[in-house]
Design an enzyme around this catalytic site. Structure first.
Site, mmCIF file in Angstrom:
data_model
loop_
_atom_site.group_PDB
_atom_site.id
_atom_site.type_symbol
_atom_site.label_atom_id
_atom_site.label_comp_id
_atom_site.label_asym_id
_atom_site.label_seq_id
_atom_site.Cartn_x
_atom_site.Cartn_y
_atom_site.Cartn_z
ATOM 1 N N ALA A 36 0.832 -1.206 0.000
ATOM 2 C CA ALA A 36 0.000 0.000 0.000
ATOM 3 C C ALA A 36 0.867 1.256 0.000
ATOM 4 O O ALA A 36 0.548 2.248 -0.658
ATOM 5 C CB ALA A 36 -0.919 0.009 1.216
ATOM 6 N N TYR A 38 3.943 1.448 -1.230
ATOM 7 C CA TYR A 38 4.506 1.546 -2.576
ATOM 8 C C TYR A 38 3.487 2.184 -3.523
ATOM 9 O O TYR A 38 3.798 3.105 -4.276
ATOM 10 C CB TYR A 38 4.915 0.153 -3.082
ATOM 11 C CG TYR A 38 5.382 0.161 -4.514
ATOM 12 C CD1 TYR A 38 6.706 0.445 -4.834
ATOM 13 C CD2 TYR A 38 4.479 -0.070 -5.551
ATOM 14 C CE1 TYR A 38 7.127 0.495 -6.145
ATOM 15 C CE2 TYR A 38 4.893 -0.014 -6.870
ATOM 16 C CZ TYR A 38 6.216 0.265 -7.164
ATOM 17 O OH TYR A 38 6.626 0.319 -8.474
ATOM 18 N N GLU A 125 27.638 -22.280 -13.049
ATOM 19 C CA GLU A 125 26.379 -21.520 -12.990
ATOM 20 C C GLU A 125 25.233 -22.435 -13.393
ATOM 21 O O GLU A 125 25.456 -23.523 -13.912
ATOM 22 C CB GLU A 125 26.397 -20.359 -14.007
ATOM 23 C CG GLU A 125 27.402 -19.286 -13.744
ATOM 24 C CD GLU A 125 27.434 -18.256 -14.881
ATOM 25 O OE1 GLU A 125 26.561 -18.295 -15.779
ATOM 26 O OE2 GLU A 125 28.340 -17.414 -14.860
ATOM 27 N N LYS A 127 22.085 -23.348 -15.893
ATOM 28 C CA LYS A 127 21.686 -23.058 -17.271
ATOM 29 C C LYS A 127 20.173 -22.846 -17.272
ATOM 30 O O LYS A 127 19.392 -23.787 -17.138
ATOM 31 C CB LYS A 127 22.074 -24.207 -18.201
ATOM 32 C CG LYS A 127 21.835 -23.874 -19.665
ATOM 33 C CD LYS A 127 22.564 -24.846 -20.577
ATOM 34 C CE LYS A 127 22.594 -24.353 -22.021
ATOM 35 N NZ LYS A 127 21.278 -24.060 -22.572
ATOM 36 N N GLU A 184 19.058 -14.200 -19.264
ATOM 37 C CA GLU A 184 17.930 -15.031 -19.653
ATOM 38 C C GLU A 184 16.647 -14.497 -19.026
ATOM 39 O O GLU A 184 16.578 -14.290 -17.820
ATOM 40 C CB GLU A 184 18.197 -16.463 -19.135
ATOM 41 C CG GLU A 184 17.406 -17.531 -19.817
ATOM 42 C CD GLU A 184 18.115 -18.108 -21.048
ATOM 43 O OE1 GLU A 184 19.124 -17.521 -21.514
ATOM 44 O OE2 GLU A 184 17.638 -19.138 -21.544
ATOM 45 N N LYS A 304 32.297 -22.383 -16.693
ATOM 46 C CA LYS A 304 33.039 -21.374 -17.461
ATOM 47 C C LYS A 304 34.432 -21.203 -16.856
ATOM 48 O O LYS A 304 34.574 -21.226 -15.631
ATOM 49 C CB LYS A 304 32.315 -20.023 -17.404
ATOM 50 C CG LYS A 304 30.944 -20.037 -18.063
ATOM 51 C CD LYS A 304 30.191 -18.715 -17.875
ATOM 52 C CE LYS A 304 28.824 -18.818 -18.552
ATOM 53 N NZ LYS A 304 27.980 -17.648 -18.303
ATOM 54 N N LYS A 328 24.092 -30.915 -19.378
ATOM 55 C CA LYS A 328 22.627 -30.939 -19.323
ATOM 56 C C LYS A 328 22.096 -32.027 -18.407
ATOM 57 O O LYS A 328 22.720 -33.062 -18.217
ATOM 58 C CB LYS A 328 22.077 -31.162 -20.735
ATOM 59 C CG LYS A 328 22.375 -30.006 -21.657
ATOM 60 C CD LYS A 328 21.106 -29.535 -22.298
ATOM 61 C CE LYS A 328 21.377 -28.551 -23.415
ATOM 62 N NZ LYS A 328 20.294 -28.547 -24.379
ATOM 63 N N CYS A 425 -18.065 -51.633 -12.134
ATOM 64 C CA CYS A 425 -19.250 -52.386 -11.702
ATOM 65 C C CYS A 425 -20.334 -52.487 -12.771
ATOM 66 O O CYS A 425 -21.339 -53.163 -12.557
ATOM 67 C CB CYS A 425 -19.826 -51.777 -10.427
ATOM 68 S SG CYS A 425 -20.665 -50.206 -10.697
HETATM 69 S S1 IVH Z 1 26.698 -18.097 -21.419
HETATM 70 C C1 IVH Z 1 29.153 -17.478 -25.263
HETATM 71 N N1 IVH Z 1 25.450 -18.816 -19.235
HETATM 72 O O1 IVH Z 1 22.141 -21.060 -23.110
HETATM 73 C C2 IVH Z 1 28.323 -18.120 -24.213
HETATM 74 N N2 IVH Z 1 24.312 -19.044 -21.301
HETATM 75 O O2 IVH Z 1 23.807 -22.256 -25.533
HETATM 76 C C3 IVH Z 1 27.126 -17.325 -23.922
HETATM 77 N N3 IVH Z 1 22.007 -19.906 -21.086
HETATM 78 O O3 IVH Z 1 20.744 -19.289 -25.409
HETATM 79 C C4 IVH Z 1 26.167 -17.987 -23.075
HETATM 80 N N4 IVH Z 1 22.016 -20.072 -18.886
HETATM 81 O O4 IVH Z 1 20.668 -17.977 -23.279
HETATM 82 C C5 IVH Z 1 25.380 -18.714 -20.565
HETATM 83 N N5 IVH Z 1 24.444 -19.364 -17.202
HETATM 84 C C6 IVH Z 1 24.386 -19.260 -18.531
HETATM 85 C C7 IVH Z 1 23.227 -19.614 -19.263
HETATM 86 C C8 IVH Z 1 23.227 -19.507 -20.645
HETATM 87 C C9 IVH Z 1 21.300 -20.229 -19.991
HETATM 88 C C10 IVH Z 1 21.506 -20.020 -22.472
HETATM 89 C C11 IVH Z 1 21.784 -18.815 -23.319
HETATM 90 C C12 IVH Z 1 21.951 -19.356 -24.702
HETATM 91 C C13 IVH Z 1 22.258 -20.782 -24.486
HETATM 92 C C14 IVH Z 1 23.701 -21.026 -24.911
#
Ligand code: IVH
Length: 685
Positions: A36, A38, A125, A127, A184, A304, A328, A425
C-alpha cells in the site's frame, strides 16, 4: 502552471524511493515497505508527472508500460554476437564426470599447461531455460533490449522488456558509459501455472512450458499484454562494453556477476568457484538434487573458465566458446505415444480418464501414465488415441500431457469416447449437470466406492455403527469379507475375531453395534445410502415428505422437486441412484438381513387436489405468513408462483390484495381465501 523546483525535487525523490522498493521487492525478494505504501508513492509520482509533463523522464517507474503497440519487431544487429555453448550430456560420456574432465583437459591443452601447472579456476552456474536477451545501457539508462535471433541479428523488444520489473530501467552505482548485459528472461513455474489457469478459464492460448510462455510474452507487439505475463530475469554475461569511465572492468566471470548485482541487476545465487574440475562435479550433483525444488526450470549447469584473460586466449571454435561447456540434465519434456486412454474409478465414483503412455524417461523418472482429469480436458487438448504427445514433468509435479504433435499423425489415430457405464461395476455412468466429471451411479454396489460407501453407511449420523472405522473397513474390504453394506449384517463372531489385531471383546462390541443399527429411522437410512447431493437435512425432508422408502423409490424427478430444498440437480441424483438396479438389490438385501425403520404416514397427500396446480399468493392472510402458506401448498404438491397468468390455477387473496387480485378476476382465475385454501388442501383428488 509549470513545475516548480520543489516539484522537480519531489519527483526525483519519489523515483529514487520507488527504485529502492522495486529492487528490494522484485530482485532481492525482500520487500522493504507494504504494498500500500509503494502504491501511494507510485500514485503520487504519477499524478505529479501528469500535472507537469516536463517532469517526465524515460526511466521513471511510471514509464514501464505506455505507448501504442509496435507495428512489428525491428531487426537489431548485435555488436558482439550472442553465441551458444557446447553441451555435454550423460549420453555423450559414460559418466557424469566424464564431460567435466574432458572439458578441463581441452582447456589445459589449449592453454598449453603442463601436468605440473596449477589447476584452472572455473565458475559453475545454472543453465536457465528461458530466452536469451541483450540489454543495452547507455549512461546507465536502458536504451534497447534485443532477442538473440540467429546470434548475429535479433529483434528489438525494448517495449515489452521495459515492463519486466526485475530489469532496472536505470543502473545503480557508476556503470560504464555503455554496457550490454546478457542474460535469460524466464517465467517462474508458479507464475506459469497461474497464467495457464487464467488462459484456460478465459479461453486463451494455453502454453506448453514456461519458456514458450516467456518467449511469447517478450515478442508481444503490445506491451500491455506483456505486462500481464509475470517475467523474471537472470544476468549471466555481457556483450559490448564501452569506455570504462571510473569503472574497473572485472577480471573474472564471478566478479562480473558481482558487479552486475551491484548495478541492481538480478543474478542467480546458485554458483560456485572451483579450482580444477572436481568442484564442478559436486556442483552438478548438488544442483541436480535440488532441481525439482527450484522455482524455475533449468536444463543443466554451465561451467566457465573464470578468468577473462584466459577466456580471451581460449577464444572460439565456430560458434561456441572454448572456455564454456553446458552439462545438461535429463529433459523435462519428451515425446511419446499415447497408447490408450483408460478409465479409473475414484472413491467418490468419479470416472477419470488416464493416459497410458509408451514408457518414456522424462524429468528423471520413467513415465507410463498421466491423468487427463476429465473428458473436456481431452477435447481441449485435442488428443487422439495413438497420437505422439509431448509429456512434461518439471519440478516434483505429476507428469502431464501437454499437447499432441499433430504433424506426426498418420491417420490411424482415433478419438476417445467417454463410456456410459462404469468399467468397475457396470452401473450406469453419467455426467451431472454443472459438473465436468462423469460419475458411476452404483454407489453401494461399486467395488471402487466400497470403502467410502461403507464408512458413510456406518457413520454416526447415518446407521451409527460404533467401532466401524477406516482401518476395519480396509481389513474387511481388502479381505473380501464385506462387499456391500448388507454383508455387515451377516458377519459372525468367528470371522471378525479372526481378523488380525482384532480382540474377541472388540469383535463382540462391533457385532452388538451392528445389531443395534438394524433398527433405525427412515431419515437415517436414506442418508446412509450415500446418494450424491443428499445430506442429512435433505434426507430428513425426503423421509417426512414421502413417509416410506418405497414412495421415495417410486418418485420421479418432478415429484422429487416438490420436496423443500430439492432442486433439479438433487432430484436427478436421487432418481439416478434408485434407477440403478444394483443399488436396489443392495437395499433389498439390507431389508432381507432384517434392517428396518419406522415409516410414518406420508406428510403429503401426494395426489391431493393441489397436486400439480399453480398458486399465486397476494395480500395478508389472517393466520398464516406467506412462507407458511407457500410451504403448506408445496407440501401438498402445489407450486407457488409470483405472478398471475392464464396458467394460474388459484389466487389466494388476503387483506389489501392489489393488482394480482384484479388480474385474477380479469382472467377468470379461481380466487380463494385462507379457509378456502385449507379446505382445498384437505380434499382428496
Ligand atoms: S553463457 C558465449 N550462461 O544457453 C556463451 N548461457 O547455448 C554465452 N544460457 O541461449 C552464453 N544459462 O541464453 C550462458 N548461465 C548461462 C546460461 C546460458 C542459460 C543459455 C543462453 C543461450 C544458451 C547457450
Amino acid at each position: 502552471m509549470s513545475a516548480s523546483p520543489e516539484d522537480f525535487e519531489r519527483a526525483a525523490q519519489l523515483r529514487r524511493e520507488l527504485e529502492v522498493h522495486e529492487h528490494a521487492y522484485y530482485v532481492l525478494d525482500a520487500p522493504t515497505v507494504p504494498d500500500a505504501e509503494y502504491d501511494r508513492l507510485f500514485r503520487e509520482l504519477d499524478a505529479l508527472e501528469r500535472r507537469h509533463p516536463e517532469l517526465l523522464v524515460p526511466d521513471s517507474p511510471t514509464r514501464r508500460v505506455g505507448g501504442a503497440p509496435v507495428p512489428g519487431l525491428v531487426p537489431v544487429r548485435h555488436a558482439v554476437p550472442m553465441l551458444s555453448i557446447r553441451s555435454e550430456t550423460r549420453t555423450e560420456t559414460d559418466t557424469a564426470s566424464g564431460g567435466v574432465i574432458a572439458f578441463d583437459t581441452r582447456v589445459r591443452n589449449a592453454l598449453e599447461l603442463g601436468p605440473d601447472a596449477p589447476p584452472v579456476e572455473y565458475l559453475g552456474e545454472l543453465k536457465f531455460d528461458g530466452l536469451a536477451i541483450s540489454l543495452r545501457y547507455e549512461n546507465g539508462m536502458l536504451v534497447r533490449a534485443a532477442t538473440r535471433g540467429d546470434g548475429y541479428t535479433g529483434e528489438d523488444v525494448t517495449h515489452s522488456v521495459r515492463t519486466i520489473r526485475q530489469i532496472p530501467l536505470r543502473l545503480a552505482g557508476r556503470p560504464p558509459a555503455l554496457i550490454e548485459v546478457r542474460g535469460e528472461i524466464y517465467m517462474r513455474r508458479d507464475a506459469f501455472e497461474r497464467l495457464n489457469a487464467r488462459q484456460s478459464k478465459t479461453g486463451g492460448k494455453v502454453f506448453v512450458n514456461p519458456r514458450n510462455a516467456a518467449a511469447g510474452a517478450v515478442r508481444q507487439l503490445d506491451a500491455r499484454i506483456a505486462a500481464q505475463r509475470p517475467l523474471s530475469f537472470f544476468a549471466y554475461g555481457f556483450g559490448e562494453i564501452g569506455e570504462s569511465g571510473g569503472w574497473n572492468m572485472p577480471a573474472t566471470q564471478g566478479q562480473m556477476l558481482d558487479a552486475l548485482d551491484a548495478f541492481g541487476i538480478p543474478v542467480c545465487e546458485h554458483r560456485v568457484v572451483s579450482s580444477g574440475p572436481e568442484g564442478l562435479i559436486a556442483f552438478h550433483d548438488r544442483i541436480a538434487a535440488m532441481r525439482d525444488s527450484l522455482p524455475y526450470d533449468i536444463d543443466g549447469v554451465v561451467y566457465k573458465v573464470n578468468r577473462f584473460d584466459l577466456q580471451r586466449r581460449l577464444g572460439f571454435v565456430t560458434r561456441e566458446p572454448r572456455w564454456a561447456v553446458a552439462h545438461k540434465y535429463p529433459a523435462q519434456e519428451e515425446i511419446t505415444e499415447l497408447v490408450d486412454i483408460e478409465i479409473q474409478v475414484g472413491r467418490t465414483g468419479a470416472l477419470t480418464p488416464v493416459a497410458r503412455l509408451k514408457p518414456v524417461f522424462v524429468g528423471g523418472v520413467t513415465v507410463t501414465n498421466a491423468t487427463l482429469h476429465n473428458e473436456e480436458e481431452i477435447q481441449r487438448k485435442g488428443l487422439l488415441i495413438g497420437d505422439q504427445v509431448i509429456v512434461r514433468r518439471a519440478g516434483d509435479v505429476i507428469p502431464q500431457i501437454v499437447a499432441p504433435v499433430v504433424e506426426r499423425r498418420n491417420g490411424s489415430e482415433r478419438p476417445f469416447v467417454m463410456p456410459h457405464t462404469c468399467p468397475v461395476c457396470g452401473s450406469h455412468a453419467e455426467k451431472q449437470p454443472d459438473e465436468a466429471v462423469t460419475r458411476c451411479s452404483g454407489g453401494l454396489f461399486c467395488a471402487a466406492q466400497r470403502k467410502q460407501a461403507l464408512l458413510h453407511f456406518a457413520g454416526r449420523r447415518a446407521m451409527d455403527i460404533e467401532g466401524l472405522g477406516d482401518k476395519l473397513v480396509d481389513q474387511l474390504v481388502d479381505g473380501g469379507i464385506v462387499k456391500t453394506p448388507a454383508d455387515l449384517y451377516r458377519l459372525g463372531l468367528v470371522k471378525l475375531a479372526n481378523l488380525p489385531r482384532m480382540a474377541d471383546k472388540s469383535a463382540a462390541n462391533l457385532l452388538a453395534a451392528i445389531e443395534k443399527s438394524r433398527h433405525t429411522t427412515l431419515a437415517r437410512f436414506i442418508f446412509a445410502l450415500g446418494i450424491r447431493n443428499v445430506g442429512e437435512a435433505t434426507a430428513k425432508e425426503l423421509a417426512r415428505h414421502f413417509g416410506s422408502l418405497d414412495a421415495l423409490i417410486d418418485a420421479d424427478v418432478e415429484r422429487l422437486q416438490q420436496v423443500p430444498d430439492v432442486g433439479p440437480i438433487v432430484a436427478h441424483s436421487i432418481a439416478g441412484f434408485f434407477a440403478e438396479m444394483h443399488n436396489r438389490e443392495v437395499i433389498e438385501q439390507l431389508r432381507a438381513a432384517g434392517v428396518h425403520w419406522d415409516e410414518g404416514a406420508p406428510a403429503v397427500a401426494a395426489d391431493g387436489a393441489a397436486s400439480g396446480k399453480t398458486f399465486v399468493l397476494t395480500g395478508a392472510l389472517p393466520t398464516m405468513s406467506r412462507d407458511d402458506a407457500k410451504a403448506l401448498i408445496e407440501s401438498h404438491g402445489g407450486k407457488v408462483s409470483g405472478s398471475v397468468s392464464k396458467k394460474t390455477d388459484y389466487v389466494v387473496a388476503g387483506a389489501e390484495a392489489g393488482s394480482k387480485l384484479a388480474k385474477a378476476q380479469e382472467l377468470g382465475v379461481a380466487i380463494l381465501d385462507e379457509d378456502g385454501l385449507r379446505r382445498l388442501l384437505e380434499q382428496p383428488a
